[in-house]
Scaffold this motif. Structure first.
Motif, PDB file in Angstrom:
ATOM      1  N   PHE A   1      18.407  -7.674  29.487  1.00  0.00           N
ATOM      2  CA  PHE A   1      17.444  -7.486  30.569  1.00  0.00           C
ATOM      3  C   PHE A   1      17.595  -8.586  31.620  1.00  0.00           C
ATOM      4  O   PHE A   1      17.525  -8.328  32.819  1.00  0.00           O
ATOM      5  N   ALA A   2      17.833  -9.810  31.159  1.00  0.00           N
ATOM      6  CA  ALA A   2      18.047 -10.913  32.093  1.00  0.00           C
ATOM      7  C   ALA A   2      19.292 -10.660  32.941  1.00  0.00           C
ATOM      8  O   ALA A   2      19.292 -10.892  34.160  1.00  0.00           O
ATOM      9  N   ALA A   3      20.355 -10.161  32.298  1.00  0.00           N
ATOM     10  CA  ALA A   3      21.590  -9.846  33.036  1.00  0.00           C
ATOM     11  C   ALA A   3      21.365  -8.693  34.008  1.00  0.00           C
ATOM     12  O   ALA A   3      21.873  -8.702  35.137  1.00  0.00           O
ATOM     13  N   LEU A   4      20.584  -7.693  33.579  1.00  0.00           N
ATOM     14  CA  LEU A   4      20.292  -6.542  34.442  1.00  0.00           C
ATOM     15  C   LEU A   4      19.522  -6.984  35.685  1.00  0.00           C
ATOM     16  O   LEU A   4      19.817  -6.560  36.804  1.00  0.00           O
ATOM     17  N   CYS A   5      18.562  -7.855  35.491  1.00  0.00           N
ATOM     18  CA  CYS A   5      17.776  -8.345  36.624  1.00  0.00           C
ATOM     19  C   CYS A   5      18.635  -9.167  37.575  1.00  0.00           C
ATOM     20  O   CYS A   5      18.486  -9.089  38.802  1.00  0.00           O
ATOM     21  N   ALA A   6      19.551  -9.951  37.010  1.00  0.00           N
ATOM     22  CA  ALA A   6      20.384 -10.831  37.840  1.00  0.00           C
ATOM     23  C   ALA A   6      21.452 -10.073  38.607  1.00  0.00           C
ATOM     24  O   ALA A   6      21.902 -10.517  39.664  1.00  0.00           O
ATOM     25  N   ASN A   7      21.856  -8.903  38.104  1.00  0.00           N
ATOM     26  CA  ASN A   7      22.979  -8.176  38.694  1.00  0.00           C
ATOM     27  C   ASN A   7      22.570  -6.896  39.418  1.00  0.00           C
ATOM     28  O   ASN A   7      23.422  -6.053  39.680  1.00  0.00           O
ATOM     29  N   ARG A   8      21.303  -6.743  39.711  1.00  0.00           N
ATOM     30  CA  ARG A   8      20.879  -5.552  40.435  1.00  0.00           C
ATOM     31  C   ARG A   8      21.483  -5.534  41.830  1.00  0.00           C
ATOM     32  O   ARG A   8      21.526  -6.553  42.520  1.00  0.00           O
TER      33      ARG A   8
ATOM     34  N   GLY B   1      11.350  -5.554  44.279  1.00  0.00           N
ATOM     35  CA  GLY B   1      12.098  -6.725  44.728  1.00  0.00           C
ATOM     36  C   GLY B   1      12.794  -7.436  43.587  1.00  0.00           C
ATOM     37  O   GLY B   1      13.105  -6.855  42.553  1.00  0.00           O
ATOM     38  N   GLY B   2      13.026  -8.727  43.785  1.00  0.00           N
ATOM     39  CA  GLY B   2      13.700  -9.513  42.764  1.00  0.00           C
ATOM     40  C   GLY B   2      12.773  -9.847  41.605  1.00  0.00           C
ATOM     41  O   GLY B   2      11.544  -9.749  41.713  1.00  0.00           O
ATOM     42  N   VAL B   3      13.358 -10.232  40.486  1.00  0.00           N
ATOM     43  CA  VAL B   3      12.603 -10.591  39.290  1.00  0.00           C
ATOM     44  C   VAL B   3      12.837 -12.066  39.010  1.00  0.00           C
ATOM     45  O   VAL B   3      13.954 -12.492  38.709  1.00  0.00           O
ATOM     46  N   GLU B   4      11.782 -12.871  39.128  1.00  0.00           N
ATOM     47  CA  GLU B   4      11.915 -14.314  38.921  1.00  0.00           C
ATOM     48  C   GLU B   4      11.609 -14.714  37.490  1.00  0.00           C
ATOM     49  O   GLU B   4      12.177 -15.674  36.964  1.00  0.00           O
ATOM     50  N   ASP B   5      10.704 -14.004  36.836  1.00  0.00           N
ATOM     51  CA  ASP B   5      10.284 -14.368  35.473  1.00  0.00           C
ATOM     52  C   ASP B   5      10.290 -13.106  34.611  1.00  0.00           C
ATOM     53  O   ASP B   5       9.340 -12.314  34.645  1.00  0.00           O
ATOM     54  N   GLN B   6      11.355 -12.914  33.842  1.00  0.00           N
ATOM     55  CA  GLN B   6      11.457 -11.701  33.020  1.00  0.00           C
ATOM     56  C   GLN B   6      10.377 -11.646  31.940  1.00  0.00           C
ATOM     57  O   GLN B   6       9.821 -10.582  31.653  1.00  0.00           O
ATOM     58  N   GLU B   7      10.070 -12.786  31.335  1.00  0.00           N
ATOM     59  CA  GLU B   7       9.065 -12.815  30.276  1.00  0.00           C
ATOM     60  C   GLU B   7       7.691 -12.398  30.807  1.00  0.00           C
ATOM     61  O   GLU B   7       6.960 -11.660  30.159  1.00  0.00           O
TER      62      GLU B   7
ATOM     63  N   ILE C   1      15.221   0.811  33.353  1.00  0.00           N
ATOM     64  CA  ILE C   1      16.043   1.791  34.067  1.00  0.00           C
ATOM     65  C   ILE C   1      16.158   1.387  35.530  1.00  0.00           C
ATOM     66  O   ILE C   1      15.150   1.147  36.201  1.00  0.00           O
ATOM     67  N   THR C   2      17.368   1.328  36.046  1.00  0.00           N
ATOM     68  CA  THR C   2      17.567   0.953  37.446  1.00  0.00           C
ATOM     69  C   THR C   2      17.661   2.196  38.330  1.00  0.00           C
ATOM     70  O   THR C   2      17.993   3.284  37.866  1.00  0.00           O
ATOM     71  N   GLY C   3      17.346   1.990  39.624  1.00  0.00           N
ATOM     72  CA  GLY C   3      17.460   3.071  40.593  1.00  0.00           C
ATOM     73  C   GLY C   3      16.478   4.196  40.365  1.00  0.00           C
ATOM     74  O   GLY C   3      16.761   5.360  40.660  1.00  0.00           O
ATOM     75  N   MET C   4      15.282   3.869  39.888  1.00  0.00           N
ATOM     76  CA  MET C   4      14.314   4.895  39.501  1.00  0.00           C
ATOM     77  C   MET C   4      13.069   4.806  40.386  1.00  0.00           C
ATOM     78  O   MET C   4      12.439   3.756  40.482  1.00  0.00           O
ATOM     79  N   SER C   5      12.709   5.911  41.038  1.00  0.00           N
ATOM     80  CA  SER C   5      11.470   5.960  41.806  1.00  0.00           C
ATOM     81  C   SER C   5      10.300   6.215  40.849  1.00  0.00           C
ATOM     82  O   SER C   5      10.497   6.617  39.699  1.00  0.00           O
ATOM     83  N   LYS C   6       9.071   6.003  41.339  1.00  0.00           N
ATOM     84  CA  LYS C   6       7.898   6.225  40.493  1.00  0.00           C
ATOM     85  C   LYS C   6       7.798   7.675  40.027  1.00  0.00           C
ATOM     86  O   LYS C   6       7.579   7.927  38.829  1.00  0.00           O
ATOM     87  N   PRO C   7       7.934   8.686  40.922  1.00  0.00           N
ATOM     88  CA  PRO C   7       7.859  10.076  40.442  1.00  0.00           C
ATOM     89  C   PRO C   7       8.923  10.395  39.389  1.00  0.00           C
ATOM     90  O   PRO C   7       8.630  11.086  38.404  1.00  0.00           O
ATOM     91  N   LYS C   8      10.143   9.896  39.596  1.00  0.00           N
ATOM     92  CA  LYS C   8      11.195  10.159  38.622  1.00  0.00           C
ATOM     93  C   LYS C   8      10.909   9.453  37.292  1.00  0.00           C
ATOM     94  O   LYS C   8      11.186   9.992  36.221  1.00  0.00           O
TER      95      LYS C   8
END
Length: 360
Positions: free
Chosen positions: A212-219, A329-335, A285-292
């Motif tokens: 998850f940390a890698a996913l947040c860093a590489n979005r 936006g970006g994720v600063e604190d995953q926990e 999940i990346t690239g996901m809108s709220k309705p989806k």
């Protein structure tokens, strides 16, 4: 004089070389390995890189017109070429059947073979090599312990180009390659055991935190130039203890596996699915809108409404409380983010269970 073998001798070659006399005959054999070869091996960044280096230098060392390394394919009936140098008679992306091929036979039996004249062979791969201008080839198994990891094949544009001494040298090199492959497999297996929940096959909590940390860093940015949205959902099965108490832990385990399957069928290959502990799962999940995201979670809860347990011949009704949120936006604190979605999930449980609550 070099000892060549003919077509009929090749089948019994492996057994013949196991005799004490033959072992003594080849005790003095050696392979001269260029320093550059060793340096390239040490600089290899992964198993694919390593195989390419070995194929490239095998062609030099054995003065071959073609070298390929084949490893097990996607199914038990095929091998896949992972490295190729020289003549590309068989494309590297073409699966090679185990049945009816020289390379498949060497892999299945764990015995080296020389085909001194490819034009006389009935094997599928030998016929293709012959049609593309090669005249002879040598194939040895990648053996380490009792396991065969694949084969190395060298081909020449002359008949009777390989002899038994070549086979012994290449086999010695293949043993070293196979040992490297075995160590790689053992490391990967240990990594899998450390990262995967043994019951469901989903990521465990520790591995999810890393991924998850890698996913947040590489979005990456989406087509509009904005950061691609990141959807997160925490899923907790309702009254799971009652399922275990009423139907037994084997049935409960089956339910957890079905939940993982339902999540997998609704998520993409790059999405993260984890069992966080007990009956709690998490997806990212990346690239996901709220309705989806809501539609995906609705499909999931629908899929687990009735789970059939064949061992007990019964259907178990399962519901889930789901908390979800969407990060733009970006994720600063995953926990902190995971703690927030966990609180949203508990709000779903506190307000009646069997529902999806989306954080605003």
């Amino acid at each position: 004089m070099p000892r060549h073998i003919d077509r009929h001798q090749s089948d019994s070659l492996h057994d013949d070389l196991e005799s004490p006399a033959d072992e003594a005959s080849y005790d003095g054999l050696s392979i001269e390995l260029p320093v550059s070869f060793i340096e390239e091996l040490s600089a290899s960044q992964g198993i694919d890189d390593l195989m390419n280096v070995i194929a490239r230098w095998s062609r030099v060392i054995f003065r071959a017109d073609r070298v390929t390394i084949a490893l097990p394919g996607a199914d038990a009936d095929h091998l896949r070429l992972v490295a190729m140098e020289g003549n590309d008679a068989i494309p590297i992306d073409m699966p090679v059947p185990v049945s009816g091929t020289m390379v498949g036979r060497v892999f299945a039996q764990g015995k080296a073979e020389i085909c001194p004249d490819l034009s006389l062979s009935d094997d599928w791969d030998c016929k293709i090599l012959s049609d593309k201008g090669l005249k002879s080839c040598l194939d040895v198994p990648l053996l380490s312990g009792s396991r065969c990891f694949g084969t190395i094949n060298i081909g020449h544009c002359q008949t009777y180009a390989q002899d038994v001494e070549d086979m012994m040298r290449l086999q010695g090199m293949a043993h070293w390659v196979a040992t490297s492959l075995r160590i790689h497999h053992q490391i990967m297996e240990m990594q899998t055991l450390a990262d995967i929940d043994p019951l469901t096959g989903a990521l465990n909590r520790r591995a999810f935190a890393q991924e998850f940390a890698a996913l947040c860093a590489n979005r990456h940015e989406d087509g509009s130039g904005e950061m691609a949205p990141l959807g997160i959902a925490m899923i907790d099965l309702d009254h799971f203890k009652a399922i275990n108490d009423r139907h037994g832990h084997a049935a409960g385990d089956r339910v957890l596996i079905h939940v993982r399957d339902a999540l997998t069928s609704n998520c993409g290959e790059r999405d993260l699915i984890a069992r966080m502990g007990g009956e709690e799962f998490c997806v990212a999940i990346t690239g996901m809108s709220k309705p989806k995201m809501l539609a995906l979670l609705a499909r999931f809860t629908k899929a687990i409404e009735s789970i059939y347990i064949p061992e007990a011949d019964l259907n178990i009704n399962v519901t889930a409380s789901v908390g979800a949120l969407l990060v733009q936006g970006g994720v600063e604190d995953q926990e902190q983010l995971l703690s927030l979605v966990d609180r949203v999930m508990y709000r779903a449980k506190e307000t009646g269970r069997n529902r999806i609550i989306f954080h605003q």
